[in-house]
Design a protein around this motif. Structure first.
Motif, PDB file in Angstrom:
ATOM      1  N   GLY A 151       0.855  -1.316   0.124  1.00  0.00           N
ATOM      2  CA  GLY A 151      -0.127  -0.086  -0.083  1.00  0.00           C
ATOM      3  C   GLY A 151       0.868   1.350   0.060  1.00  0.00           C
ATOM      4  O   GLY A 151       0.462   2.135  -0.758  1.00  0.00           O
ATOM      5  N   SER A 152       1.858   1.250   0.664  1.00  0.00           N
ATOM      6  CA  SER A 152       2.779   2.319   0.530  1.00  0.00           C
ATOM      7  C   SER A 152       3.648   2.678  -0.594  1.00  0.00           C
ATOM      8  O   SER A 152       4.162   3.693  -0.719  1.00  0.00           O
ATOM      9  CB  SER A 152       3.830   2.266   1.716  1.00  0.00           C
ATOM     10  OG  SER A 152       4.921   1.223   1.526  1.00  0.00           O
ATOM     11  N   GLY A 153       3.787   1.641  -1.466  1.00  0.00           N
ATOM     12  CA  GLY A 153       4.510   1.706  -2.607  1.00  0.00           C
ATOM     13  C   GLY A 153       5.926   1.342  -2.551  1.00  0.00           C
ATOM     14  O   GLY A 153       6.902   1.610  -3.447  1.00  0.00           O
ATOM     15  N   CYS A 154       6.387   1.059  -1.483  1.00  0.00           N
ATOM     16  CA  CYS A 154       7.651   0.968  -1.157  1.00  0.00           C
ATOM     17  C   CYS A 154       8.305  -0.543  -1.858  1.00  0.00           C
ATOM     18  O   CYS A 154       9.444  -0.678  -1.766  1.00  0.00           O
ATOM     19  CB  CYS A 154       7.770   0.700   0.502  1.00  0.00           C
ATOM     20  SG  CYS A 154       7.786   2.007   1.387  1.00  0.00           S
ATOM     21  N   TYR A 155       7.382  -1.321  -2.377  1.00  0.00           N
ATOM     22  CA  TYR A 155       7.798  -2.326  -3.048  1.00  0.00           C
ATOM     23  C   TYR A 155       8.439  -1.788  -4.368  1.00  0.00           C
ATOM     24  O   TYR A 155       9.213  -2.463  -5.191  1.00  0.00           O
ATOM     25  CB  TYR A 155       6.474  -3.295  -3.544  1.00  0.00           C
ATOM     26  CG  TYR A 155       5.601  -2.582  -4.461  1.00  0.00           C
ATOM     27  CD1 TYR A 155       5.688  -2.445  -5.848  1.00  0.00           C
ATOM     28  CD2 TYR A 155       4.527  -1.955  -4.123  1.00  0.00           C
ATOM     29  CE1 TYR A 155       4.589  -2.102  -6.847  1.00  0.00           C
ATOM     30  CE2 TYR A 155       3.535  -1.352  -4.765  1.00  0.00           C
ATOM     31  CZ  TYR A 155       3.481  -1.303  -6.010  1.00  0.00           C
ATOM     32  OH  TYR A 155       2.633  -0.763  -6.875  1.00  0.00           O
ATOM     33  N   GLN A 156       8.346  -0.602  -4.730  1.00  0.00           N
ATOM     34  CA  GLN A 156       8.952  -0.159  -5.952  1.00  0.00           C
ATOM     35  C   GLN A 156      10.462   0.564  -5.786  1.00  0.00           C
ATOM     36  O   GLN A 156      11.128   0.789  -6.596  1.00  0.00           O
ATOM     37  CB  GLN A 156       8.060   1.182  -6.504  1.00  0.00           C
ATOM     38  CG  GLN A 156       6.872   0.723  -7.177  1.00  0.00           C
ATOM     39  CD  GLN A 156       6.058   1.831  -7.366  1.00  0.00           C
ATOM     40  OE1 GLN A 156       6.230   3.102  -7.340  1.00  0.00           O
ATOM     41  NE2 GLN A 156       4.782   1.786  -7.761  1.00  0.00           N
ATOM     42  N   LYS A 157      10.598   0.504  -4.416  1.00  0.00           N
ATOM     43  CA  LYS A 157      11.873   1.079  -3.834  1.00  0.00           C
ATOM     44  C   LYS A 157      12.964   0.062  -3.264  1.00  0.00           C
ATOM     45  O   LYS A 157      14.110   0.183  -3.452  1.00  0.00           O
ATOM     46  CB  LYS A 157      11.445   2.280  -3.105  1.00  0.00           C
ATOM     47  CG  LYS A 157      10.810   3.351  -3.666  1.00  0.00           C
ATOM     48  CD  LYS A 157      10.499   4.402  -2.651  1.00  0.00           C
ATOM     49  CE  LYS A 157       9.565   5.409  -3.217  1.00  0.00           C
ATOM     50  NZ  LYS A 157       8.781   6.131  -2.311  1.00  0.00           N
TER      51      LYS A 157
END
Length: 169
Positions: A151-157
């Motif tokens: 949900g935080s979008g951290c999977y992209q980083k």
């Protein structure tokens, strides 16, 4: 006396098998298709959890994790819909990635599901491309971290292990 004992034993076996069948049938009462369709229409992440009727770890995931209020809150907060699919089922479901309707068992085959539970997450930001596939049971704390990671979008980083250690990206 022997006849009465035999009758009681037969009755017990029948009663036990009826309860067992009732439990197995009730496990897949929520149709996954409307959940998947709603998630796609509303641009939410789709988490498809592939299960079987006899899987002990699937049962544990449902009772100890998915039914937990903290997990439900994390899924809601992170814009994630959960659809539970019977790997041997014949209900029609939409493949989030390909947008084609197929049976539950065909969907499981398409994503090479061989163990249960298997958690597959589809990304609305990439036209519902398969983002992650996680085989096996995940405890509550890790499941909440996974929801926050997605949900935080951290999977992209960062990788999930790094996120889980720091709780941030």
């Amino acid at each position: 006396m022997k006849k009465l004992s035999l009758l009681l034993a037969i009755f017990s076996v029948i009663l036990f098998s009826c309860q067992k069948n009732e439990k197995a049938e009730s496990k897949f009462t929520v149709d996954p298709n409307p959940v998947i369709q709603n998630a796609i229409q509303n641009k939410k992440y789709v988490m498809v959890i592939f299960e079987s009727e006899t899987c002990q770890y699937c049962e544990k995931l449902n009772k100890k994790v998915l039914s937990n209020p903290d997990v439900k809150q994390a899924l809601l907060k992170n814009n994630i819909e959960v659809a539970i699919v019977n790997v041997y089922g014949n209900r029609k479901v939409i493949d989030p990635e390909g947008k084609k309707e197929m049976t539950e068992s065909s969907l499981a085959g398409l994503y090479n599901v061989t163990g249960f539970p298997t958690i597959s997450i589809f990304d609305p930001n990439k036209n519902y491309q398969l983002l992650y596939q996680i085989p096996g049971y995940i405890p509550k704390e890790m499941f909440i971290s996974l929801a926050d990671y997605i949900g935080s979008g951290c999977y992209q980083k960062v990788k999930f292990n790094e996120f889980a250690d720091k709780k941030s990206c």
